[in-house]
Design a protein around this motif. Structure first.
Motif, PDB file in Angstrom:
ATOM      1  N   LEU A  97      18.915  -3.270 -15.708  1.00 52.21           N
ATOM      2  CA  LEU A  97      18.273  -4.581 -15.554  1.00 52.21           C
ATOM      3  C   LEU A  97      16.914  -4.439 -14.872  1.00 52.21           C
ATOM      4  CD1 LEU A  97      18.548  -7.739 -15.678  1.00 52.21           C
ATOM      5  CD2 LEU A  97      19.514  -7.588 -13.363  1.00 52.21           C
ATOM      6  N   HIS A  98      15.939  -5.157 -15.410  1.00 51.76           N
ATOM      7  CA  HIS A  98      14.621  -5.257 -14.756  1.00 51.76           C
ATOM      8  C   HIS A  98      14.106  -6.670 -15.002  1.00 51.76           C
ATOM      9  CE1 HIS A  98      12.884  -4.757 -18.828  1.00 51.76           C
ATOM     10  NE2 HIS A  98      13.782  -3.795 -18.967  1.00 51.76           N
ATOM     11  N   LEU A  99      14.119  -7.492 -13.976  1.00 52.87           N
ATOM     12  CA  LEU A  99      13.654  -8.863 -14.129  1.00 52.87           C
ATOM     13  C   LEU A  99      12.141  -8.952 -14.270  1.00 52.87           C
ATOM     14  CD1 LEU A  99      15.936 -10.826 -11.640  1.00 52.87           C
ATOM     15  CD2 LEU A  99      16.121 -10.683 -14.128  1.00 52.87           C
ATOM     16  N   PHE A 100      11.460  -7.823 -14.078  1.00 50.07           N
ATOM     17  CA  PHE A 100      10.005  -7.808 -14.243  1.00 50.07           C
ATOM     18  C   PHE A 100       9.656  -6.790 -15.325  1.00 50.07           C
ATOM     19  CE2 PHE A 100      10.872  -9.884 -10.307  1.00 50.07           C
ATOM     20  CZ  PHE A 100       9.949 -10.913 -10.299  1.00 50.07           C
ATOM     21  N   ASP A 101       9.088  -5.645 -14.978  1.00 45.80           N
ATOM     22  CA  ASP A 101       8.681  -4.646 -15.960  1.00 45.80           C
ATOM     23  C   ASP A 101       9.766  -3.569 -16.078  1.00 45.80           C
ATOM     24  OD1 ASP A 101       6.195  -3.687 -17.523  1.00 45.80           O
ATOM     25  OD2 ASP A 101       6.763  -1.901 -16.384  1.00 45.80           O
ATOM     26  N   PRO A 102       9.896  -2.891 -17.229  1.00 52.00           N
ATOM     27  CA  PRO A 102      10.862  -1.792 -17.315  1.00 52.00           C
ATOM     28  C   PRO A 102      10.652  -0.704 -16.270  1.00 52.00           C
ATOM     29  CG  PRO A 102      10.121  -2.415 -19.509  1.00 52.00           C
ATOM     30  CD  PRO A 102       9.267  -3.180 -18.539  1.00 52.00           C
ATOM     31  N   SER A 103       9.430  -0.600 -15.748  1.00 52.20           N
ATOM     32  CA  SER A 103       9.161   0.387 -14.694  1.00 52.20           C
ATOM     33  C   SER A 103       9.618  -0.094 -13.325  1.00 52.20           C
ATOM     34  CB  SER A 103       7.662   0.707 -14.646  1.00 52.20           C
ATOM     35  OG  SER A 103       6.915  -0.425 -14.228  1.00 52.20           O
ATOM     36  N   GLN A 104      10.307  -1.259 -13.271  1.00 54.54           N
ATOM     37  CA  GLN A 104      10.765  -1.838 -12.007  1.00 54.54           C
ATOM     38  C   GLN A 104      12.251  -2.188 -12.094  1.00 54.54           C
ATOM     39  OE1 GLN A 104       7.463  -4.686 -12.442  1.00 54.54           O
ATOM     40  NE2 GLN A 104       6.993  -4.327 -10.291  1.00 54.54           N
ATOM     41  N   ASP A 113       5.568  -1.821  -7.656  1.00 57.95           N
ATOM     42  CA  ASP A 113       6.550  -0.861  -8.166  1.00 57.95           C
ATOM     43  C   ASP A 113       6.567   0.299  -7.167  1.00 57.95           C
ATOM     44  OD1 ASP A 113       3.840  -0.534  -9.032  1.00 57.95           O
ATOM     45  OD2 ASP A 113       4.456   1.019 -10.445  1.00 57.95           O
ATOM     46  N   VAL A 114       7.400   0.178  -6.154  1.00 60.35           N
ATOM     47  CA  VAL A 114       7.350   1.072  -5.002  1.00 60.35           C
ATOM     48  C   VAL A 114       8.223   2.302  -5.243  1.00 60.35           C
ATOM     49  CG1 VAL A 114       7.749   1.283  -2.527  1.00 60.35           C
ATOM     50  CG2 VAL A 114       6.940  -0.891  -3.475  1.00 60.35           C
ATOM     51  N   ALA A 115       7.625   3.479  -5.067  1.00 58.92           N
ATOM     52  CA  ALA A 115       8.367   4.735  -5.199  1.00 58.92           C
ATOM     53  C   ALA A 115       8.859   5.247  -3.850  1.00 58.92           C
ATOM     54  CB  ALA A 115       7.488   5.793  -5.864  1.00 58.92           C
ATOM     55  N   PHE A 126       0.841  -1.196   0.000  1.00 57.28           N
ATOM     56  CA  PHE A 126       0.000   0.000   0.000  1.00 57.28           C
ATOM     57  C   PHE A 126       0.879   1.250   0.000  1.00 57.28           C
ATOM     58  CE2 PHE A 126       0.380  -1.810   4.286  1.00 57.28           C
ATOM     59  CZ  PHE A 126       1.057  -0.789   4.953  1.00 57.28           C
ATOM     60  N   TYR A 127       2.146   1.092  -0.407  1.00 62.33           N
ATOM     61  CA  TYR A 127       3.117   2.181  -0.360  1.00 62.33           C
ATOM     62  C   TYR A 127       2.957   3.117  -1.564  1.00 62.33           C
ATOM     63  CZ  TYR A 127       4.994  -1.610   2.469  1.00 62.33           C
ATOM     64  OH  TYR A 127       5.113  -2.639   3.365  1.00 62.33           O
ATOM     65  N   ARG A 128       3.617   4.258  -1.469  1.00 58.10           N
ATOM     66  CA  ARG A 128       3.551   5.231  -2.567  1.00 58.10           C
ATOM     67  C   ARG A 128       4.091   4.597  -3.848  1.00 58.10           C
ATOM     68  NH1 ARG A 128       2.499  10.600  -2.741  1.00 58.10           N
ATOM     69  NH2 ARG A 128       2.433  10.719  -0.461  1.00 58.10           N
ATOM     70  N   SER A 129       3.306   4.709  -4.924  1.00 54.43           N
ATOM     71  CA  SER A 129       3.622   3.988  -6.150  1.00 54.43           C
ATOM     72  C   SER A 129       2.809   4.544  -7.311  1.00 54.43           C
ATOM     73  CB  SER A 129       3.269   2.497  -5.978  1.00 54.43           C
ATOM     74  OG  SER A 129       3.232   1.819  -7.215  1.00 54.43           O
ATOM     75  N   PRO A 130       3.384   4.540  -8.527  1.00 47.92           N
ATOM     76  CA  PRO A 130       2.581   4.892  -9.708  1.00 47.92           C
ATOM     77  C   PRO A 130       1.617   3.790 -10.123  1.00 47.92           C
ATOM     78  CG  PRO A 130       4.814   4.340 -10.358  1.00 47.92           C
ATOM     79  CD  PRO A 130       4.803   4.351  -8.854  1.00 47.92           C
ATOM     80  N   GLN A 131       1.652   2.646  -9.454  1.00 50.30           N
ATOM     81  CA  GLN A 131       0.694   1.556  -9.654  1.00 50.30           C
ATOM     82  C   GLN A 131       0.764   0.945 -11.048  1.00 50.30           C
ATOM     83  OE1 GLN A 131      -1.271   0.414  -7.043  1.00 50.30           O
ATOM     84  NE2 GLN A 131      -0.188   1.923  -5.766  1.00 50.30           N
ATOM     85  N   ARG A 132       1.964   0.881 -11.608  1.00 47.84           N
ATOM     86  CA  ARG A 132       2.090   0.210 -12.904  1.00 47.84           C
ATOM     87  C   ARG A 132       2.075  -1.308 -12.752  1.00 47.84           C
ATOM     88  NH1 ARG A 132       6.214   4.299 -13.298  1.00 47.84           N
ATOM     89  NH2 ARG A 132       5.441   6.098 -14.481  1.00 47.84           N
ATOM     90  N   ASN A 172      13.684  -6.368  -4.282  1.00 45.61           N
ATOM     91  CA  ASN A 172      14.415  -6.689  -5.515  1.00 45.61           C
ATOM     92  C   ASN A 172      14.532  -5.485  -6.439  1.00 45.61           C
ATOM     93  OD1 ASN A 172      15.554  -8.760  -7.493  1.00 45.61           O
ATOM     94  ND2 ASN A 172      13.866  -7.875  -8.677  1.00 45.61           N
ATOM     95  N   HIS A 173      13.522  -4.624  -6.408  1.00 41.26           N
ATOM     96  CA  HIS A 173      13.459  -3.526  -7.356  1.00 41.26           C
ATOM     97  C   HIS A 173      12.700  -2.353  -6.742  1.00 41.26           C
ATOM     98  CE1 HIS A 173      10.130  -6.414  -8.175  1.00 41.26           C
ATOM     99  NE2 HIS A 173       9.408  -5.329  -8.002  1.00 41.26           N
ATOM    100  N   THR A 174      12.778  -1.211  -7.371  1.00 42.41           N
ATOM    101  CA  THR A 174      11.926  -0.078  -7.026  1.00 42.41           C
ATOM    102  C   THR A 174      11.107   0.297  -8.252  1.00 42.41           C
ATOM    103  OG1 THR A 174      13.409   1.695  -7.757  1.00 42.41           O
ATOM    104  CG2 THR A 174      13.768   0.812  -5.522  1.00 42.41           C
ATOM    105  N   SER A 175      10.265   1.295  -8.082  1.00 41.00           N
ATOM    106  CA  SER A 175       9.634   1.924  -9.236  1.00 41.00           C
ATOM    107  C   SER A 175      10.662   2.785  -9.972  1.00 41.00           C
ATOM    108  CB  SER A 175       8.473   2.811  -8.773  1.00 41.00           C
ATOM    109  OG  SER A 175       8.047   3.662  -9.816  1.00 41.00           O
ATOM    110  N   SER A 176      10.474   2.922 -11.274  1.00 43.71           N
ATOM    111  CA  SER A 176      11.323   3.855 -12.026  1.00 43.71           C
ATOM    112  C   SER A 176      11.045   5.298 -11.622  1.00 43.71           C
ATOM    113  CB  SER A 176      11.105   3.680 -13.529  1.00 43.71           C
ATOM    114  OG  SER A 176       9.732   3.810 -13.855  1.00 43.71           O
ATOM    115  N   ASP A 177       9.949   5.544 -10.890  1.00 48.48           N
ATOM    116  CA  ASP A 177       9.663   6.876 -10.348  1.00 48.48           C
ATOM    117  C   ASP A 177      10.375   7.145  -9.031  1.00 48.48           C
ATOM    118  OD1 ASP A 177       7.965   7.003 -12.499  1.00 48.48           O
ATOM    119  OD2 ASP A 177       6.172   7.528 -11.340  1.00 48.48           O
ATOM    120  N   HIS A 178      10.996   6.121  -8.443  1.00 55.18           N
ATOM    121  CA  HIS A 178      11.699   6.302  -7.169  1.00 55.18           C
ATOM    122  C   HIS A 178      12.762   7.397  -7.327  1.00 55.18           C
ATOM    123  CE1 HIS A 178      14.154   5.323  -3.645  1.00 55.18           C
ATOM    124  NE2 HIS A 178      13.187   4.518  -3.223  1.00 55.18           N
TER     125      HIS A 178
END
Length: 567
Positions: free
Chosen positions: A187-194, A83-85, A72-78, A121-127
């Protein structure tokens, strides 16, 4: 190993009982809430923290020990919040930090512990970190927090490796440098936004320890750790062009899964959690790891408390496969003194009420559409009830996914235009993705959005089948799936089945699974699941405590499981 005599000619001991005063997490049943689909207090069609707080009594009445909340963290919700910002703030979509505090306090008032998601493992690309990395350029300290590499070829136009992304496509994306020229790849093992974090970087480790303390200081009782097997990558970046999703036969052969370096990270986290003293705070690993002996390394005494048993989740509805899976899991975890942690559904897989209605000789699909072969709903629910009855009798912990206590099926007819799983877009619709198991809860038959939202808004539409399965339509109804779960959880707690020793009954026939669970006080419970066409007799004098379906002349029919008291 044996827990005592059984009323059968042949049985073998699989697992010794835990002491009656074992820590809470060794036999806890934990309920997963998917926040955007649980309850919407604001009326905007997306579930939120005040909505969760308003419905926690349902979990108390169900009889679970704790609640785990997806992000439920701040995120662009992609990717629905994975995808946590900002790991230390609440996204306005779900409420505020004050709402989180109120939810934690209310859960504790009701006797429920609270486990929250951690996405390391990853953050949002908006982080803020990733945005700084884009602006700082190659070789900068900012880029060292992520996995940036130069491309191959004279002009660097080819990705650094042939690795594939879990959500489809390649696992590398090229950036434009601050001067406007094509640049490095990340590298993004999931989405480019991660974008994947670089866990060899001390700043990354320090920041996540700060995050752990932030939520522990707010009163949470533990963390479910997303992609726990993926933080460390092989530093040689070797070729590996296999799809990374699901359970591989030998997971650590992938250069980014189950690398040995992950364990020192979790030992440091465990030391941090233990420093908080009583009550014990826990970690549960989402680690898709094979073989079982490798998964058991995550639950050694100085690492995770729990790790999801995905091998059990993936087991087909066949007696020998179930028997072998239970044996394998218990043996591996017993070797390190850890409980097994059973699960049948979650937000990433087909709901088991639908999965068990599909032919079991095919791989589990990633989503079902209206034009695909449809599950047999009656068969699927009957088997799902039996599978849950079997699972909740096994020693260790267990996780329940929201709505499975209602027998909710997968939504198998979602229109393409409402799908939000990035897998759907990344594979051009070849993989439908996980939206079908994430549809909002059914609370009140006939109400707008079935009680999920007072306005009738819902971020995904609910299928017609959900109406008759709503909480109020099943409450107090003998034989309903909700009342079955309540009964199972009450008997499990009363008889301490999660702490019981387990003997496998070997003379149940080829198509049935049988166990005798011996509780710490010596109470014995017979567990029988019949997967065959012929009915199965219970031993003389056995008193049925709970059954997933009606018996036939005192015998267990097909796709039915029973718990019975033994003298």
């Amino acid at each position: 190993m044996t827990t005592g005599p059984t009323p059968f000619d042949h049985s073998v001991g699989l697992h010794d009982p835990d002491p009656a005063d074992a820590p809470w997490w060794r036999d806890a049943v934990i309920y997963q809430v998917y926040p955007r689909s649980w309850a919407d207090a604001s009326g905007d069609g997306v579930g939120d923290l005040p909505g969760i707080t308003s419905r926690l009594e349902h979990l108390r009445d169900l009889g679970v020990d704790a609640v785990w909340l997806s992000p439920f963290y701040r995120s662009p919700q992609r990717d629905a919040g994975y995808d946590v910002a900002d790991h230390r703030d609440v996204d306005p979509l779900f409420g505020t930090l004050d709402d989180a505090d109120a939810m934690i306090a209310r859960a504790h008032d009701l006797g429920l512990r609270v486990v929250v998601d951690l996405v390391p493992n990853h953050t949002s690309s908006d982080h803020a970190w990733f945005q700084a990395a884009l602006g700082a350029g190659p070789g900068s300290p900012e880029r060292e927090r992520y996995v940036f590499r130069d491309g191959l070829g004279d002009d660097g136009s080819q990705p650094p490796t042939d690795w594939l992304a879990n959500f489809g496509g390649g696992a590398w994306t090229r950036v434009t440098e601050p001067d406007g020229t094509p640049g490095q790849w990340y590298l993004h093992l999931f989405d480019p936004s991660q974008p994947d974090l670089n866990w060899t970087n001390p700043q990354v480790r320090e920041d996540f320890e700060t995050t752990l303390r932030f939520w522990l200081d707010r009163g949470v009782d533990g963390f479910r750790v997303d992609v726990a097997h993926g933080l460390v990558k092989d530093p040689t970046f070797p070729p590996f062009d296999k799809h990374p999703g699901g359970l591989m036969e030998v997971t650590h052969e992938a250069p980014y899964w189950d690398q040995d370096g992950v364990h020192e990270i979790y030992r440091a986290w465990r030391e941090l959690l233990d420093s908080y003293g009583e009550p014990v705070r826990i970690m549960c690993a989402e680690a898709w790891v094979n073989p079982a002996e490798r998964l058991a390394r995550y639950v050694r005494e100085d690492e995770f408390h729990q790790a999801f048993n995905f091998d059990f989740l993936e087991t087909p509805w066949r007696a020998e496969a179930l028997r072998a899976g239970v044996r394998r899991s218990l043996a591996a975890n017993d070797s390190v003194g850890a409980p097994s942690t059973w699960v049948l559904s979650n937000h990433d897989v087909l709901r088991h009420a639908s999965r068990f209605g599909l032919p079991d000789d095919r791989p589990r699909p990633n989503g079902i559409g209206a034009d695909d072969p449809q599950p047999d709903a009656e068969l699927g629910l009957r088997r799902a009830r039996a599978a849950t009855t079997l699972m909740l009798a096994l020693p260790g912990g267990a996780y329940v996914y929201q709505g499975e206590e209602l027998g909710l099926p997968e939504h198998t007819a979602l229109p393409d235009e409402v799908r939000q799983d990035p897998t759907f877009a990344r594979t051009d619709g070849l993989e439908l993705g996980r939206d079908g198991c994430r549809v909002p809860m059914a609370w009140e038959q006939g109400a707008p959005a079935l009680g999920f939202s007072s306005t009738g808004a819902a971020w995904l539409p609910q299928p017609p089948a959900y109406s008759d399965l709503a909480v109020d339509a099943q409450t107090g109804v003998e034989g309903s799936t909700l009342e079955l779960y309540r009964r199972l959880l009450a008997v499990r707690r009363d008889r301490r089945l999660g702490l019981a020793g387990l003997d496998e009954v070997e003379d149940m026939g080829d198509d049935a699974v049988g166990y005798v669970a011996t509780s710490p006080d010596g109470t014995r419970t017979l567990v029988v699941a019949n997967l065959g066409a012929q009915t199965v007799a219970l031993p003389e004098g056995a008193v049925v405590l709970v059954a997933s379906g009606d018996l036939v002349d005192g015998r267990v029919p097909t796709d039915t499981a029973v718990w019975a008291e033994l003298a």
